[in-house]
Design an enzyme around this catalytic site. Structure first.
Site, PDB file in Angstrom:
ATOM      1  CB  SER A 145     -44.716 -41.347   1.417  1.00  0.00           C
ATOM      2  OG  SER A 145     -44.315 -41.191   2.759  1.00  0.00           O
ATOM      3  CE  LYS A 193     -41.255 -42.968   3.877  1.00  0.00           C
ATOM      4  NZ  LYS A 193     -42.332 -42.132   4.470  1.00  0.00           N
ATOM      5  CB  SER A 240     -46.462 -41.035   5.005  1.00  0.00           C
ATOM      6  OG  SER A 240     -46.676 -40.207   3.900  1.00  0.00           O
TER       7      SER A 240
END
Lengths: 485, 95
Positions: free
Chosen positions: A151, A76, A175
């Site tokens: 997310s 990420k 997330s």
């Protein structure tokens, strides 16, 4: 070995260690997949040259004693990576090149892995659909009109589309677990303090925690083992002996007590979610676990509490983006104050601004007691609910999300409906507990659904074991058609 | 309580974010719906509850007051949008 990339991380590691495939061949296979999957928009940055070089280096001098020997991994874009642009999905960091490496990614590289690229995410990890990213929304490989969750949406999308053998995300209110649930993958939010937060772009420091996203529970245990551990540089890092989660993975769960909280049956929950939960209970019961009804009475207050605590911390953390020391700077404004205001207005997207304003307001003079202090008190009650339950049970089983993946654009005009997506995941962050989302079935439309196992603090091994046994008996098979290539 | 446009402009000023006049209405609507949601907490009596300030059962560690890196000025300055030799440059603040 044409289909090496649809195998699990542990199978890939076996192939590397037995020299069935070289690290270079493996890396090339992923690069090819990534180049064919641009439609998904799951990558912000790729580091192919660096990855190929690292793969060759590994092949020349293989060290097969490591947990992640010779494996390329995309992560990420919230993890700072040395000399590789790190954006947090924001325009304000679009030119930011860290001169340091986050502890968690450093731990992965120390265990033999290397970087393949940086994955798209909601801006500053604020979002549940990956639609708030400055770099555009990410598509769920399950369907071209679906969000991948958020997310960590680039992470879930890339993993489910075979663009990385495993990945890592961060989880402040769901997330990791919600995107895992939306893509039929495994996601673990560890106990607060188990993985270092050093070098991760901060959102809400008392809630943020990094964790693995993988295809199988075994992979999840390998990744957790590699990335976790005490770090002096994070003042909330827990100093304890490192555990060998993968070696200790067991599928015998006979006699374990599984709590079923009645408050997780919410109004308007689709029947399919309820049926999935029933299916999960039956699987665990058939494996010899004992189901126990429990109550977590303050569950409905978790989201309102979260939407005070998280924005308050975010407004403090994001005060650092002032256009002076790093990041984007606006060219407009006649003085320093106007430069700040324009920089932050042009640099942040709408959702981030909304949350900064909420946070600034709840912390402002005259309102602190009514909002922030109140939220800290309710957070105590939420934690106590879990503490009380864990005197009676070993783990708690709930659905991961109140729905399957929704359509792109479906919830962008109504922030509260978007926030409600995290109704089952947020309480865990407020209480600092570990929780694992497992793929458990498909809904009528054929979209994946997940179940969540919540554990006691630092009891990751137990929820991994339950998950491992569950996975073997669930019969879930993710059959994503590669429509994008 | 409800937030009006003036209040929102004030909070935006505190947060150092300029708000586009055209967006104030939709922002007001969104923030009010969020606060309506948040204010469910008022249903709960928390008079006798201690606020939770740390989720960990440990106090924060302190480290020795020693320099552990240092000599990294170049690295610190490398991402600055505007610099002059070893300084960050900002718009003029003193007349």
């Amino acid at each position: 070995m044409s289909n090496i990339t649809n195998q699990s991380l542990s199978e890939i590691l076996k192939s590397i260690k037995s020299k069935k495939i070289s690290s270079l061949e493996l890396t090339q296979a992923y690069i090819k997949n990534i180049e064919n999957a641009k439609k998904l928009n799951s990558f912000v940055t790729t580091t192919f040259d660096q990855a190929l070089e690292n793969a060759k280096k590994f092949d020349n001098k293989p060290n097969n004693e490591q947990l992640l020997s010779g494996v390329p991994l995309a992560v990420k874009d919230l993890f700072c990576t040395e000399n590789v642009k790190t954006t947090a999905g924001s325009n304000i960091l679009n030119n930011f090149i860290p001169s340091y490496e986050s502890t968690v990614t450093k731990n992965l590289w120390k265990n033999g892995a290397f970087l393949l690229g940086k994955l798209n995410c909601d801006e500053f990890a604020m979002g549940s659909s990956n639609e708030t990213s400055f770099f555009g929304n990410v598509i769920n490989p399950v369907g071209d009109h679906l969000v991948p969750g958020g997310s960590s949406g680039g992470s879930s999308s890339a993993l489910a589309a075979d663009l990385t053998p495993a990945t890592i995300g961060t989880d402040t209110g769901g997330s990791i677990r919600q995107p895992a649930s939306f893509t039929g993958t495994v996601g673990l939010k560890p106990t607060y303090g188990l993985c270092s937060r050093w070098g991760i772009v901060a959102f809400a420091s008392s809630l943020d925690q990094a964790g693995p996203m993988t295809k199988t529970v075994n992979d999840c245990s390998i990744m957790l083992e590699a990335m976790s551990g005490f770090d002096e540089k994070d003042s909330t890092s827990i100093n304890k002996k490192k555990e060998t989660y993968s070696k200790n993975l067991k599928d015998n769960i006979k006699g374990l007590k599984i709590g079923i909280p009645k408050e997780y049956r919410v109004d308007n929950m689709p029947k399919e979610i309820d049926e999935l939960w029933e299916k999960g209970k039956k699987i665990l019961k058939d494996l010899g676990a004992q189901l126990i009804d429990i109550s977590l009475p303050h569950t409905k207050y978790a989201l309102p509490t979260y939407y005070i605590v998280a924005p308050a911390e975010a407004s403090s953390n994001l005060a650092r983006y002032d256009g002076v020391r790093y990041g984007y700077r606006s060219q407009k404004g006649k003085d320093l104050i106007e430069m700040y205001e324009n920089t932050r207005s042009e640099g942040f997207g709408d959702e981030v601004k909304r949350r900064i304003l909420i946070g600034t307001y709840v912390l402002s003079s005259g309102y602190y007691d009514a909002y922030y202090l109140k939220a800290q008190k309710v957070r105590q009650l939420i934690k106590k609910d879990f503490d009380d339950s864990f005197t009676k049970v070993d783990a708690i089983l709930t659905p991961s999300t109140p729905s399957s993946a929704f359509k792109i654009g479906e919830k962008t005009n109504d922030p509260v409906s978007m926030y409600l997506n995290d109704i089952f995941t947020v309480p865990v962050n407020l209480a600092g507990l570990p929780a694992l989302s497992l793929p458990a079935g498909l809904d009528k439309k054929g979209y994946p659904l997940g179940l969540q196992l919540i554990g006691k603090a630092l009891d990751e091994q137990k929820i991994l074991n339950i998950g491992y046994a569950f996975e073997k008996n669930c019969g879930y098979k993710n059959e994503i058609k590669k429509w994008w290539s | 309580m409800s937030l009006d446009k003036e209040k929102i402009k004030h909070v935006a000023k505190l947060a150092r974010i300029s708000v586009d006049e055209a967006k104030v209405d939709s922002l007001t609507k969104d923030l009010n719906s969020i606060f309506k949601f948040i204010e469910q907490l008022n249903e709960l009596n928390t008079d006798k509850v201690e606020p939770l300030t740390s989720i960990l059962n440990q106090s924060l560690r302190s480290r020795k007051d020693e320099i552990s890196d240092g000599k990294i000025r170049e690295k610190i300055l490398q991402n600055s949008p505007k610099k002059n030799e070893e300084f960050f440059v900002v718009p003029k603040v003193v007349e």
